[in-house]
Design a protein around this motif. Structure first.
Motif, short mmCIF file in Angstrom:
data_model
loop_
_atom_site.label_atom_id
_atom_site.label_comp_id
_atom_site.label_asym_id
_atom_site.label_seq_id
_atom_site.Cartn_x
_atom_site.Cartn_y
_atom_site.Cartn_z
N TYR A 114 -3.29 0.36 -3.71
CA TYR A 114 -3.11 -0.94 -3.08
C TYR A 114 -2.77 -1.94 -4.18
O TYR A 114 -3.49 -2.05 -5.16
CB TYR A 114 -4.39 -1.31 -2.34
N SER A 126 -7.83 4.10 -6.27
CA SER A 126 -8.77 5.21 -6.18
C SER A 126 -8.17 6.47 -5.56
O SER A 126 -8.71 7.55 -5.72
CB SER A 126 -10.01 4.78 -5.39
N ILE A 181 -4.92 -3.44 -7.14
CA ILE A 181 -6.22 -3.81 -6.58
C ILE A 181 -7.12 -2.59 -6.46
O ILE A 181 -8.31 -2.64 -6.76
CB ILE A 181 -6.06 -4.48 -5.21
N ASP A 182 -6.55 -1.50 -6.00
CA ASP A 182 -7.35 -0.28 -5.78
C ASP A 182 -6.44 0.92 -5.96
O ASP A 182 -5.46 1.05 -5.25
CB ASP A 182 -7.96 -0.30 -4.37
N TYR A 184 0.85 -1.19 0.00
CA TYR A 184 0.00 0.00 0.00
C TYR A 184 0.89 1.24 0.00
O TYR A 184 1.91 1.27 0.68
CB TYR A 184 -0.88 0.03 1.27
N PHE A 243 -4.57 7.51 1.57
CA PHE A 243 -4.39 6.31 0.76
C PHE A 243 -4.22 6.68 -0.71
O PHE A 243 -4.92 7.55 -1.23
CB PHE A 243 -5.61 5.41 0.93
#
Lengths: 116, 113
Positions: free
Chosen positions: B48, B58, B55-56, B33, B45
């Motif tokens: 990931y 955003s 995966i992510d 991450y 964030f």
């Protein structure tokens, strides 16, 4: 969407006194909750976590936190602070309902200053 | 038993240059991450990744930022054509499963001249 609020930006406490850091979260289900500590120029170190079960969790360095669902809070406490506890503390919530579990939401942090 | 390793610890770039930040996760961890910390703020964030997969993403800005985690080697966060606003501390974290606590590196402090 989940959110985390740490109402206190800065706290000054005398060495030997008790410490409580507040954390409030907004989340639709039972969240995964964490407290991290960050010393200057360093990364974050995990103090403790809450997944389920006993709402009072013990962590490292003498810290504990209590999950209170009714108040949407996860406050961090230490009975007697040491000068080495001066650092920034972050509360974080993890989303357990999606596959993107890594999307931690962090609070803005509370800076703790310890005076002699 | 090395923890999460990030390098460099400090990186200085001029506007318009590229910045590459590296992260080697803890041994046995396949989830990585990336977070960004602006002065006086908490961590935000960004992305990931698992091995070879995003995966992510955003939290990643739509332009100039990219991340990868190849089958071999560290995860790389790449910022192209850096601007002053990219100045921040970038932290990498890793975990062995997606529902386990994340272990953080010491971060890379990026300064843009």
């Amino acid at each position: 969407a989940q959110s985390v609020t740490q109402p206190d930006i800065h706290i000054t406490v005398s060495e030997g006194a008790s410490l409580e850091l507040r954390c409030n979260y907004s989340y639709g289900a039972t969240p995964y909750l964490f407290w991290y500590v960050q010393s200057p120029g360093q990364g974050l170190q995990l103090l403790l976590k809450y997944f389920s079960g006993d709402t009072l969790v013990q962590g490292i360095k003498g810290f504990e936190a209590e999950f209170k669902r009714s108040q949407s809070s996860f406050n961090l406490r230490k009975p007697s602070v040491h000068w080495s506890d001066a650092a920034e503390y972050f509360c974080a919530v993890g989303d357990m309902t999606t596959d993107s579990w890594g999307k931690f939401q962090f609070g803005a942090g509370t800076q703790v200053v310890v005076t002699p | 038993n090395a923890g999460v390793m990030q390098n460099p610890r400090h990186l200085v770039r001029r506007r318009g240059q590229e910045a590459r930040l590296r992260c080697s996760p803890m041994k046995g961890h396949s989830h990585v991450y990336w977070y960004r910390q602006l002065p006086e703020e908490g961590l935000k964030f960004m992305v990931y990744l698992q091995k070879e997969n995003i995966i992510d993403e955003s939290g990643m800005p739509k332009e100039r930022f990219s991340a990868e985690f190849p089958k071999e080697g560290p995860s790389i966060l790449r910022i192209q054509q850096v601007v002053r606003g990219d100045s921040a501390a970038y932290f990498c974290a890793s975990s062995d499963y997606s529902n386990q606590p994340q272990h953080f590196g010491d971060g890379t402090r990026l300064s843009i001249l």
